[in-house]
Design a protein around this motif. Structure first.
Motif, PDB file in Angstrom:
ATOM      1  N   GLY A  55       2.187 -26.024  -6.128  1.00  0.00           N
ATOM      2  CA  GLY A  55       2.936 -26.262  -4.907  1.00  0.00           C
ATOM      3  C   GLY A  55       3.419 -27.677  -4.712  1.00  0.00           C
ATOM      4  N   ILE A  56       3.797 -28.377  -5.773  1.00  0.00           N
ATOM      5  CA  ILE A  56       4.450 -29.676  -5.644  1.00  0.00           C
ATOM      6  C   ILE A  56       5.764 -29.593  -6.400  1.00  0.00           C
ATOM      7  CG2 ILE A  56       4.337 -32.139  -6.150  1.00  0.00           C
ATOM      8  CD1 ILE A  56       1.374 -32.035  -5.916  1.00  0.00           C
ATOM      9  N   TYR A  57       6.810 -30.077  -5.784  1.00  0.00           N
ATOM     10  CA  TYR A  57       8.108 -29.993  -6.437  1.00  0.00           C
ATOM     11  C   TYR A  57       8.073 -30.640  -7.821  1.00  0.00           C
ATOM     12  CZ  TYR A  57      10.693 -28.304  -2.385  1.00  0.00           C
ATOM     13  OH  TYR A  57      11.188 -27.547  -1.372  1.00  0.00           O
ATOM     14  N   PRO A  58       8.718 -30.010  -8.832  1.00  0.00           N
ATOM     15  CA  PRO A  58       8.651 -30.487 -10.211  1.00  0.00           C
ATOM     16  C   PRO A  58       9.690 -31.545 -10.525  1.00  0.00           C
ATOM     17  CG  PRO A  58       9.908 -28.467 -10.130  1.00  0.00           C
ATOM     18  CD  PRO A  58       9.454 -28.730  -8.722  1.00  0.00           C
ATOM     19  N   ASP A  59       9.636 -32.024 -11.761  1.00  0.00           N
ATOM     20  CA  ASP A  59      10.588 -33.038 -12.202  1.00  0.00           C
ATOM     21  C   ASP A  59      12.025 -32.553 -12.139  1.00  0.00           C
ATOM     22  OD1 ASP A  59       8.524 -34.711 -12.671  1.00  0.00           O
ATOM     23  OD2 ASP A  59       8.432 -34.372 -14.825  1.00  0.00           O
ATOM     24  N   LYS A  60      12.234 -31.237 -12.192  1.00  0.00           N
ATOM     25  CA  LYS A  60      13.592 -30.706 -12.192  1.00  0.00           C
ATOM     26  C   LYS A  60      14.320 -30.937 -10.871  1.00  0.00           C
ATOM     27  CE  LYS A  60      13.012 -27.136 -15.720  1.00  0.00           C
ATOM     28  NZ  LYS A  60      13.131 -25.700 -16.043  1.00  0.00           N
ATOM     29  N   LEU A  61      13.653 -31.492  -9.889  1.00  0.00           N
ATOM     30  CA  LEU A  61      14.317 -31.776  -8.619  1.00  0.00           C
ATOM     31  C   LEU A  61      15.302 -32.929  -8.713  1.00  0.00           C
ATOM     32  CD1 LEU A  61      11.837 -31.438  -5.641  1.00  0.00           C
ATOM     33  CD2 LEU A  61      13.968 -30.261  -6.043  1.00  0.00           C
ATOM     34  N   GLU A  62      15.284 -33.676  -9.798  1.00  0.00           N
ATOM     35  CA  GLU A  62      16.191 -34.810  -9.919  1.00  0.00           C
ATOM     36  C   GLU A  62      17.625 -34.355  -9.689  1.00  0.00           C
ATOM     37  OE1 GLU A  62      17.010 -38.563 -12.903  1.00  0.00           O
ATOM     38  OE2 GLU A  62      15.537 -37.049 -13.383  1.00  0.00           O
ATOM     39  N   ALA A  63      18.328 -35.061  -8.834  1.00  0.00           N
ATOM     40  CA  ALA A  63      19.710 -34.791  -8.445  1.00  0.00           C
ATOM     41  C   ALA A  63      19.826 -33.716  -7.370  1.00  0.00           C
ATOM     42  CB  ALA A  63      20.579 -34.417  -9.645  1.00  0.00           C
ATOM     43  N   ALA A  64      18.697 -33.195  -6.858  1.00  0.00           N
ATOM     44  CA  ALA A  64      18.752 -32.241  -5.755  1.00  0.00           C
ATOM     45  C   ALA A  64      19.032 -32.966  -4.447  1.00  0.00           C
ATOM     46  CB  ALA A  64      17.439 -31.464  -5.672  1.00  0.00           C
ATOM     47  N   VAL A  65      19.389 -32.202  -3.416  1.00  0.00           N
ATOM     48  CA  VAL A  65      19.725 -32.777  -2.113  1.00  0.00           C
ATOM     49  C   VAL A  65      18.881 -32.099  -1.047  1.00  0.00           C
ATOM     50  CG1 VAL A  65      21.551 -33.169  -0.422  1.00  0.00           C
ATOM     51  CG2 VAL A  65      22.079 -33.229  -2.873  1.00  0.00           C
ATOM     52  N   PHE A  66      18.281 -32.893  -0.170  1.00  0.00           N
ATOM     53  CA  PHE A  66      17.539 -32.370   0.964  1.00  0.00           C
ATOM     54  C   PHE A  66      18.328 -32.621   2.240  1.00  0.00           C
ATOM     55  CE2 PHE A  66      13.045 -32.882  -1.047  1.00  0.00           C
ATOM     56  CZ  PHE A  66      13.213 -31.675  -1.711  1.00  0.00           C
ATOM     57  N   VAL A  83       4.202 -36.002  -4.354  1.00  0.00           N
ATOM     58  CA  VAL A  83       5.091 -36.648  -5.302  1.00  0.00           C
ATOM     59  C   VAL A  83       6.016 -37.553  -4.507  1.00  0.00           C
ATOM     60  CG1 VAL A  83       6.910 -36.310  -7.022  1.00  0.00           C
ATOM     61  CG2 VAL A  83       5.024 -34.691  -6.886  1.00  0.00           C
ATOM     62  N   VAL A  84       6.267 -38.753  -5.003  1.00  0.00           N
ATOM     63  CA  VAL A  84       7.131 -39.700  -4.306  1.00  0.00           C
ATOM     64  C   VAL A  84       8.414 -39.877  -5.106  1.00  0.00           C
ATOM     65  CG1 VAL A  84       7.371 -42.029  -3.376  1.00  0.00           C
ATOM     66  CG2 VAL A  84       5.137 -40.880  -3.317  1.00  0.00           C
ATOM     67  N   TRP A  85       9.549 -39.710  -4.432  1.00  0.00           N
ATOM     68  CA  TRP A  85      10.856 -39.802  -5.075  1.00  0.00           C
ATOM     69  C   TRP A  85      11.689 -40.919  -4.462  1.00  0.00           C
ATOM     70  CZ3 TRP A  85      13.140 -36.629  -8.881  1.00  0.00           C
ATOM     71  CH2 TRP A  85      12.350 -35.572  -9.330  1.00  0.00           C
ATOM     72  N   LEU A  86      12.514 -41.521  -5.294  1.00  0.00           N
ATOM     73  CA  LEU A  86      13.544 -42.440  -4.814  1.00  0.00           C
ATOM     74  C   LEU A  86      14.749 -41.599  -4.431  1.00  0.00           C
ATOM     75  CD1 LEU A  86      14.512 -45.427  -4.502  1.00  0.00           C
ATOM     76  CD2 LEU A  86      15.501 -45.171  -6.795  1.00  0.00           C
ATOM     77  N   ALA A  87      15.320 -41.878  -3.266  1.00  0.00           N
ATOM     78  CA  ALA A  87      16.449 -41.089  -2.792  1.00  0.00           C
ATOM     79  C   ALA A  87      17.520 -41.985  -2.205  1.00  0.00           C
ATOM     80  CB  ALA A  87      15.987 -40.078  -1.747  1.00  0.00           C
ATOM     81  N   ASN A  88      18.761 -41.548  -2.300  1.00  0.00           N
ATOM     82  CA  ASN A  88      19.885 -42.191  -1.623  1.00  0.00           C
ATOM     83  C   ASN A  88      20.171 -41.450  -0.332  1.00  0.00           C
ATOM     84  OD1 ASN A  88      20.345 -44.212  -3.456  1.00  0.00           O
ATOM     85  ND2 ASN A  88      21.947 -43.120  -4.564  1.00  0.00           N
ATOM     86  N   ASP A  89      20.457 -42.184   0.715  1.00  0.00           N
ATOM     87  CA  ASP A  89      20.803 -41.590   1.990  1.00  0.00           C
ATOM     88  C   ASP A  89      22.329 -41.509   2.088  1.00  0.00           C
ATOM     89  OD1 ASP A  89      21.146 -40.779   4.579  1.00  0.00           O
ATOM     90  OD2 ASP A  89      19.853 -42.308   5.461  1.00  0.00           O
ATOM     91  N   ALA A  90      22.866 -40.283   2.071  1.00  0.00           N
ATOM     92  CA  ALA A  90      24.319 -40.114   2.097  1.00  0.00           C
ATOM     93  C   ALA A  90      24.934 -40.599   3.400  1.00  0.00           C
ATOM     94  CB  ALA A  90      24.663 -38.636   1.879  1.00  0.00           C
ATOM     95  N   LYS A  91      24.132 -40.700   4.446  1.00  0.00           N
ATOM     96  CA  LYS A  91      24.660 -41.160   5.739  1.00  0.00           C
ATOM     97  C   LYS A  91      24.971 -42.651   5.716  1.00  0.00           C
ATOM     98  CE  LYS A  91      23.647 -40.946  10.693  1.00  0.00           C
ATOM     99  NZ  LYS A  91      24.827 -40.138  11.034  1.00  0.00           N
ATOM    100  N   TYR A  92      24.202 -43.381   4.927  1.00  0.00           N
ATOM    101  CA  TYR A  92      24.406 -44.829   4.811  1.00  0.00           C
ATOM    102  C   TYR A  92      24.593 -45.156   3.342  1.00  0.00           C
ATOM    103  CZ  TYR A  92      22.396 -44.580   9.466  1.00  0.00           C
ATOM    104  OH  TYR A  92      22.142 -44.250  10.765  1.00  0.00           O
ATOM    105  N   GLU A  93      25.773 -45.547   2.960  1.00  0.00           N
ATOM    106  CA  GLU A  93      26.109 -45.765   1.560  1.00  0.00           C
ATOM    107  C   GLU A  93      25.194 -46.805   0.913  1.00  0.00           C
ATOM    108  OE1 GLU A  93      30.045 -46.835  -1.161  1.00  0.00           O
ATOM    109  OE2 GLU A  93      30.168 -46.793   1.025  1.00  0.00           O
ATOM    110  N   ASP A  94      24.722 -46.484  -0.304  1.00  0.00           N
ATOM    111  CA  ASP A  94      23.877 -47.372  -1.097  1.00  0.00           C
ATOM    112  C   ASP A  94      22.563 -47.728  -0.407  1.00  0.00           C
ATOM    113  OD1 ASP A  94      25.736 -47.489  -3.146  1.00  0.00           O
ATOM    114  OD2 ASP A  94      26.805 -49.171  -2.219  1.00  0.00           O
ATOM    115  N   PHE A  95      22.089 -46.855   0.493  1.00  0.00           N
ATOM    116  CA  PHE A  95      20.828 -47.118   1.180  1.00  0.00           C
ATOM    117  C   PHE A  95      19.733 -46.295   0.514  1.00  0.00           C
ATOM    118  CE2 PHE A  95      17.804 -46.742   4.775  1.00  0.00           C
ATOM    119  CZ  PHE A  95      17.616 -48.097   4.983  1.00  0.00           C
TER     120      PHE A  95
END
Length: 364
Positions: A55-66, A83-95
């Motif tokens: 029940g933890i999201y796998p490595d295949k989540l790379e490039a997914a969107v929440f 699991v801790v992921w680095l994510a970009n926030d589409a609401k604020y560019e390059d954030f």
């Protein structure tokens, strides 16, 4: 972190205040599905067979969107609970943000007595809006929180700013794992200010100040730095964080574990005896407090004396001297934190005024 038990648990419906209005209007489904229209370029469609059993999201989540907003970039780390992921926030560019995706089991535990991390972060966010405390600069804040669901269960996702390497990693990079005194003082000022904020303004007990940032749910604290009142099963509160801090600063100053490992001995008997010796105090002096502990009869004699006296142990000043630490102000600073009676330990606010912590850096 553990919030005060008097605070109601409403983590199920609560969203981080800074983003509550925005989050309420966002799509509440999980990662993009084949039915979504206009998928962003590079988005990965998650299939039921991609999920792992625990029940933890796998490595295949790379490039997914929440939430139609958070684009996962790469995994930063993983533990037994999340699991801790680095994510970009589409609401604020390059954030860039960090997303902690908790396991289904950990999500189910949220809001219980020993697992109230989201509730604690919510309290911190609320207090941060009305406080000017200096410790706010050294506190992790929750920028958003939401639930995701897949074929294996329901997951809590908490969004925060991206953090750097842990102090434990930095310690491993140093010769002898010892942190120089001036750098140690710099780190301790920040930690004590942060503790003062969550203790005084938020009424929260952190429960685990360690170089790795470990967190125990069943036993409140990691064993090697567990406060004596937790060990013996007595009521506990903010003083256990002060004890943790004393253990932590010992390890940073010496490069060794606070409680040295021993073979062929009962670990509980050894640790309790070690506490008496290192502190230079006796449990028997505080029978009124300790005799009602759930583990008192198991760990101590009826008069409060230890079950076994280990002759190879030394008090704190002598132990520190063996590691080349002999600054009397520093030794006293540690002794203010490492006291058997919880009420005798300094509070974070008192520590902020200690001579060692307020001393000016020595000139080169």
């Amino acid at each position: 972190m553990s919030a005060n038990p008097s605070v109601s648990s409403s983590a199920e419906e609560t969203i981080a205040p800074s983003l509550s209005q925005e989050a309420s209007s966002l799509k509440s489904s999980s990662a993009w599905s084949p039915d979504d229209e206009e998928l962003p370029e590079g988005t990965l469609v998650i299939r039921p067979e991609d999920f792992i059993y625990h029940g933890i999201y796998p490595d295949k989540l790379e490039a997914a969107v929440f939430q139609n907003r958070y684009h996962l970039q790469r995994k930063l780390g993983q533990g037994g609970r999340c699991v801790v992921w680095l994510a970009n926030d589409a609401k604020y560019e390059d954030f860039h943000l960090s997303q902690a995706i908790l396991s289904a089991e950990e999500t189910a535990e949220q809001g219980t007595r020993n697992c109230r991390e989201r509730e604690a972060l919510q309290i911190i966010n609320d207090k941060a809006k009305i406080s000017s405390h200096d410790g706010l600069n050294y506190i992790l804040t929750m920028r958003d929180a939401f639930f995701e669901t897949d074929v294996k269960g329901r997951y809590l996702v908490m969004v925060s700013e991206v953090l750097g390497e842990s102090l434990w990693v930095r310690m491993q990079q140093r010769v002898g794992r010892v942190v120089p005194m001036e750098k140690l003082r710099f780190v301790m000022k920040q930690l004590v200010m942060a503790l003062d904020f969550i203790h005084d303004a938020c009424d929260i007990v952190h429960t685990a100040s360690t170089p790795q940032g470990d967190r125990e749910t069943s036993d409140v604290q990691p064993r090697q730095v567990r406060a004596p009142e937790v060990f013996i099963g007595c009521p506990w509160g903010t003083p256990i964080d002060i004890w943790n801090l004393g253990c932590f600063i010992f390890e940073m100053a010496s490069g060794y574990y606070f409680v040295p490992p021993m073979r062929d001995v009962d670990p509980d008997e050894y640790q309790i005896s070690f506490y008496e010796t290192i502190v230079g105090d006796k449990f028997s002096d505080y029978l009124d407090f300790y005799r009602n502990g759930k583990e008192f009869n198991k760990l101590l004699k009826s008069d409060g004396s230890v079950l076994h006296d280990f002759s190879n142990l030394e008090p704190l000043p002598q132990t520190l001297e063996m590691f080349g630490v002999d600054d009397p102000h520093f030794v006293d600073f540690m002794q203010c934190m490492l006291r058997l009676l919880p009420s005798a330990r300094h509070t974070a606010k008192q520590l902020l005024r200690h001579p060692w912590l307020v001393a000016e850096p020595e000139a080169d």
